[in-house]
Design an enzyme around this catalytic site. Sequence first.
Site, PDB file in Angstrom:
ATOM      1  N   GLU A  50       0.841  -1.190   0.000  1.00  0.00           N
ATOM      2  CA  GLU A  50       0.000   0.000   0.000  1.00  0.00           C
ATOM      3  C   GLU A  50       0.883   1.251   0.000  1.00  0.00           C
ATOM      4  O   GLU A  50       1.887   1.325   0.708  1.00  0.00           O
ATOM      5  CB  GLU A  50      -0.898  -0.015   1.240  1.00  0.00           C
ATOM      6  CG  GLU A  50      -1.833   1.167   1.349  1.00  0.00           C
ATOM      7  CD  GLU A  50      -2.653   1.150   2.631  1.00  0.00           C
ATOM      8  OE1 GLU A  50      -3.764   1.719   2.612  1.00  0.00           O
ATOM      9  OE2 GLU A  50      -2.194   0.576   3.644  1.00  0.00           O
ATOM     10  N   LYS A  88     -10.165   0.966  -1.844  1.00  0.00           N
ATOM     11  CA  LYS A  88     -10.166   0.662  -0.419  1.00  0.00           C
ATOM     12  C   LYS A  88     -11.536   1.046   0.134  1.00  0.00           C
ATOM     13  O   LYS A  88     -12.029   2.161  -0.100  1.00  0.00           O
ATOM     14  CB  LYS A  88      -9.060   1.435   0.306  1.00  0.00           C
ATOM     15  CG  LYS A  88      -8.868   1.018   1.755  1.00  0.00           C
ATOM     16  CD  LYS A  88      -7.633   1.674   2.360  1.00  0.00           C
ATOM     17  CE  LYS A  88      -7.359   1.175   3.769  1.00  0.00           C
ATOM     18  NZ  LYS A  88      -6.114   1.758   4.331  1.00  0.00           N
ATOM     19  N   CYS A 114      -5.120  -3.297   3.184  1.00  0.00           N
ATOM     20  CA  CYS A 114      -4.746  -3.060   4.583  1.00  0.00           C
ATOM     21  C   CYS A 114      -5.925  -3.181   5.555  1.00  0.00           C
ATOM     22  O   CYS A 114      -6.353  -4.273   5.898  1.00  0.00           O
ATOM     23  CB  CYS A 114      -4.063  -1.702   4.690  1.00  0.00           C
ATOM     24  SG  CYS A 114      -3.129  -1.471   6.228  1.00  0.00           S
TER      25      CYS A 114
END
Length: 511
Positions: A265, A340, A374
């Site tokens: 990321e 995300k 993440c």
Amino acid sequence: MESNTPLLNIRNIQSSDYPELATLMDLVFHDVGGAWPRMTIMDLIHQFPDGQICIEDSGKIIGAALTIKVDYNRFSLSHTYTDIITEQNVIQHQASGDALYGLDVFVHPDYRGLRLGRRLYEARKDLCRNNNLKAILAGGRIPGYHNVADEMSVPEYVEKVKRKELHDPILSFQLSNDFDVKRLMKHYLPEDTKSSGYGTLLEWDNIFYEEETPSVINTEKNLVRLGLVQWQMRAMVSVEDLMNQAEFFVSSLSNYHADFALFPEFFNAPLMGLQNEKTSVEAIRFLSEFTEDIKQRFSQMAVTYNINIIAGSMPVLKDDRLYNISYLLHRDGCIDEQYKIHITPHEERDWVIDGGEKVKVFDTDCGRVGILICYDAEFPELGRMLAEEGVQIIFVPFWTDTKNGYLRVRLCAQARAIENECYVALGGSVGNLPRVDNVDIQYAQSAVFSPSDVYFPHDATITEASPNTEMIIFADVELDKLKYLNTEGSVTNLRHRRLDLYGGFTRPKEE
């Protein structure tokens, strides 16, 4: 039994075995006609020798399984015993059939309790897999029904046997060998008074069955090599500097024939240091100006080096709203993207980033993959959405500053692998960026996790990097093992979900 320890051998039945086989069939099937005529057995051996299997103890036949090929579309529907074996004892074997049909499995009464029937069933399953057939079908008797026929209907009896409230000498055994009852067949074998003439249509599906493909190009790949880049954050003087470092890793992974390359990321965060006088919001928007160029360069690398690349994640500005997006650059030139979904308090507060609206599963030349960036890996709902769409590998590009943050991502990623019966690869960055606000320190130990069962490593960790060290790691993952796990695992999480309680809330919104 002639000795305390049988000397067992499993083999195909030969023509000379008929007298011994007939004696055994007369003993086992005395209530439904006994042995088949010699002509019928000889015809079976002649038409489908591989399907006729026996077990012998010191040369004496003590069990057998008789099998034919049939057309799945026809015999997965209701039928009768005479559709399989005519009244003249002619076997309806179809040499071009795409499924096996189990005629009979029988074991000498003196040898019951040794799980010999299970061995014969496993031999049939191997035969089905080796011949790339869709399934094993069987018409089963329910001889225990006559004991309770005055108390319940046949469907009620079958349901109680399935729930182990009752035991049936045939159906209970078939269910314990991974067969499912697809339907009841009335008048299947009218002379079988113990079953009231009923039969159960049982099915075992070959999860490895593959439709015929015109060339090897369309063949599904089983062994997939994952390559992970544990990326060192360092000062960069230009986009060229960044991409030269990235290409070094892509080239190295390609030299080892990796199918995927995973970057972390915000791996391009060093470019924020090119103008260090900016505020946090200005810096992340400045970084987004490089994203399109980097994406296109990675796409070119994917084609050039023949490798699929997950380009970590990068900020993208769309309609004056900032998103954190991971790009999947296919080696055929196609490009997919995953937003995300869950934005951390830091991203929301310091960078004013917005979350995406959906997760997707992407078809690649090496299986079905998903990407959870993440923090997204810490939400089980997203992993389950991907699982419901058939995901096989989940990639987790991450950035964490402390070991606490890293362990949150790691432990949750490992949980996603177990509960969703898939592989999970997570790749992070290490080092520091003193000149870049909010991404100044990093902690990472990249790894690849598997489900936790006997098919996989004892700790469900296929490989892991050294902590806080720039390096690349590889993991070979076998997609077929996921199929075994889904149907034959010690536990089968996906199959045992209580959809009656929570089935609807994990499904993604319809487009």
